[in-house]
Design a protein around this motif. Structure first.
Motif, mmCIF file in Angstrom:
data_model
loop_
_atom_site.group_PDB
_atom_site.id
_atom_site.type_symbol
_atom_site.label_atom_id
_atom_site.label_comp_id
_atom_site.label_asym_id
_atom_site.label_seq_id
_atom_site.Cartn_x
_atom_site.Cartn_y
_atom_site.Cartn_z
ATOM 1 N N GLY A 46 2.472 -8.086 -3.617
ATOM 2 C CA GLY A 46 1.826 -6.814 -3.636
ATOM 3 C C GLY A 46 1.791 -5.847 -3.155
ATOM 4 N N ASP A 47 0.559 -5.698 -3.115
ATOM 5 C CA ASP A 47 -0.009 -3.946 -2.344
ATOM 6 C C ASP A 47 -0.301 -4.701 -0.971
ATOM 7 N N ARG A 48 -0.774 -6.033 -0.378
ATOM 8 C CA ARG A 48 -0.095 -6.198 1.014
ATOM 9 C C ARG A 48 0.753 -5.868 1.698
ATOM 10 N N ARG A 49 0.897 -5.474 3.090
ATOM 11 C CA ARG A 49 2.230 -4.014 3.391
ATOM 12 C C ARG A 49 2.334 -4.730 5.191
ATOM 13 N N LEU A 50 3.255 -5.007 6.087
ATOM 14 C CA LEU A 50 3.285 -5.105 6.521
ATOM 15 C C LEU A 50 3.645 -3.891 7.829
ATOM 16 N N ASP A 51 2.945 -3.493 8.825
ATOM 17 C CA ASP A 51 3.016 -1.944 9.321
ATOM 18 C C ASP A 51 3.534 -1.552 10.523
ATOM 19 N N VAL A 52 5.360 -2.017 10.388
ATOM 20 C CA VAL A 52 5.956 -2.138 10.313
ATOM 21 C C VAL A 52 7.584 -1.008 9.552
ATOM 22 N N GLY A 53 8.480 0.167 10.483
ATOM 23 C CA GLY A 53 9.138 0.341 9.551
ATOM 24 C C GLY A 53 10.320 -0.672 9.974
ATOM 25 N N TYR A 54 11.782 0.166 9.598
ATOM 26 C CA TYR A 54 13.055 -0.602 9.388
ATOM 27 C C TYR A 54 13.468 -0.768 10.628
ATOM 28 N N GLU A 55 14.298 -1.736 10.824
ATOM 29 C CA GLU A 55 13.922 -2.736 12.052
ATOM 30 C C GLU A 55 14.845 -3.664 11.273
ATOM 31 N N TYR A 87 10.746 -7.266 2.963
ATOM 32 C CA TYR A 87 10.886 -5.129 2.719
ATOM 33 C C TYR A 87 9.732 -4.819 2.210
ATOM 34 N N VAL A 88 9.062 -3.696 3.626
ATOM 35 C CA VAL A 88 7.638 -3.386 3.618
ATOM 36 C C VAL A 88 7.189 -2.580 3.255
ATOM 37 N N GLY A 89 8.085 -2.413 2.446
ATOM 38 C CA GLY A 89 7.192 -2.023 0.387
ATOM 39 C C GLY A 89 6.810 -0.256 0.326
ATOM 40 N N ASP A 90 8.119 0.732 0.456
ATOM 41 C CA ASP A 90 7.915 1.918 0.366
ATOM 42 C C ASP A 90 8.162 2.618 -1.252
ATOM 43 N N LEU A 91 9.365 1.453 -1.412
ATOM 44 C CA LEU A 91 9.774 2.091 -3.057
ATOM 45 C C LEU A 91 9.179 0.917 -3.913
ATOM 46 N N SER A 92 9.120 -0.184 -3.750
ATOM 47 C CA SER A 92 9.233 -1.237 -3.946
ATOM 48 C C SER A 92 8.121 -2.162 -3.638
ATOM 49 N N GLU A 93 7.366 -3.579 -4.375
ATOM 50 C CA GLU A 93 6.479 -3.725 -4.053
ATOM 51 C C GLU A 93 7.080 -4.333 -2.433
ATOM 52 N N CYS A 94 6.458 -5.052 -0.944
ATOM 53 C CA CYS A 94 6.454 -5.554 -0.203
ATOM 54 C C CYS A 94 6.359 -7.437 -0.768
#
Length: 139
Positions: free
Chosen positions: A53-62, A76-83
């Motif tokens: 859902g709205d929970r996110r990891l604070d990392v970019g693509y790696e 998937y850290v969740g910019d276009l869809s959910e994490c």
């Protein structure tokens, strides 16, 4: 000894962290243990996922990919869809209703790979399954 222990119902898997994703590993370590329900993907093919859902990891693509092999776990850290964590058991092309996605390949199953098709069958035909991902502390 493996780095992670994954249980899906009564099926057990061992997985190792991917060396190419150290930032993702550090961030995910703080989420362990992860206890949730594993559901079947709608758009990605032979794969399952854990929605956050709205929970996110604070990392970019790696160490990211859109075409993981069976047993290659992505987040998937969740910019276009959910994490979400993607757990493929067969042919997979990671996508969502908004189109193709790429996720960070953070771990790979090294024990229990032969059980992946059964995991997929259960999630597809029997519905959501309990899943737990923990740091492997067995001696």
């Amino acid at each position: 000894m493996a780095d992670l222990r994954i249980t899906v119902g009564d099926l057990s898997f061992d997985a190792d962290w991917e060396p190419g994703a150290p930032e993702t590993r550090r961030a995910l370590n703080s989420w362990l243990p992860i206890t949730s329900r594993l559901i079947h993907c709608r758009w990605s093919g032979e794969s399952t996922w854990i929605p956050f859902g709205d929970r996110r990891l604070d990392v970019g693509y790696e160490h990211h990919t859109a075409h993981p092999a069976p047993g290659q776990l992505l987040i998937y850290v969740g910019d276009l869809s959910e994490c979400e964590i993607l757990f493929p058991y067969g042919a997979c092309s990671f996508s969502s209703r908004v189109g193709p996605l790429a996720g960070n390949h953070f771990a790979t199953v090294v024990g229990g790979i032969e059980l992946l098709p059964e995991m997929g069958r259960r999630v597809l035909w029997e519905g959501a399954q309990d899943i737990q991902i923990t740091a492997d502390t067995r001696d």
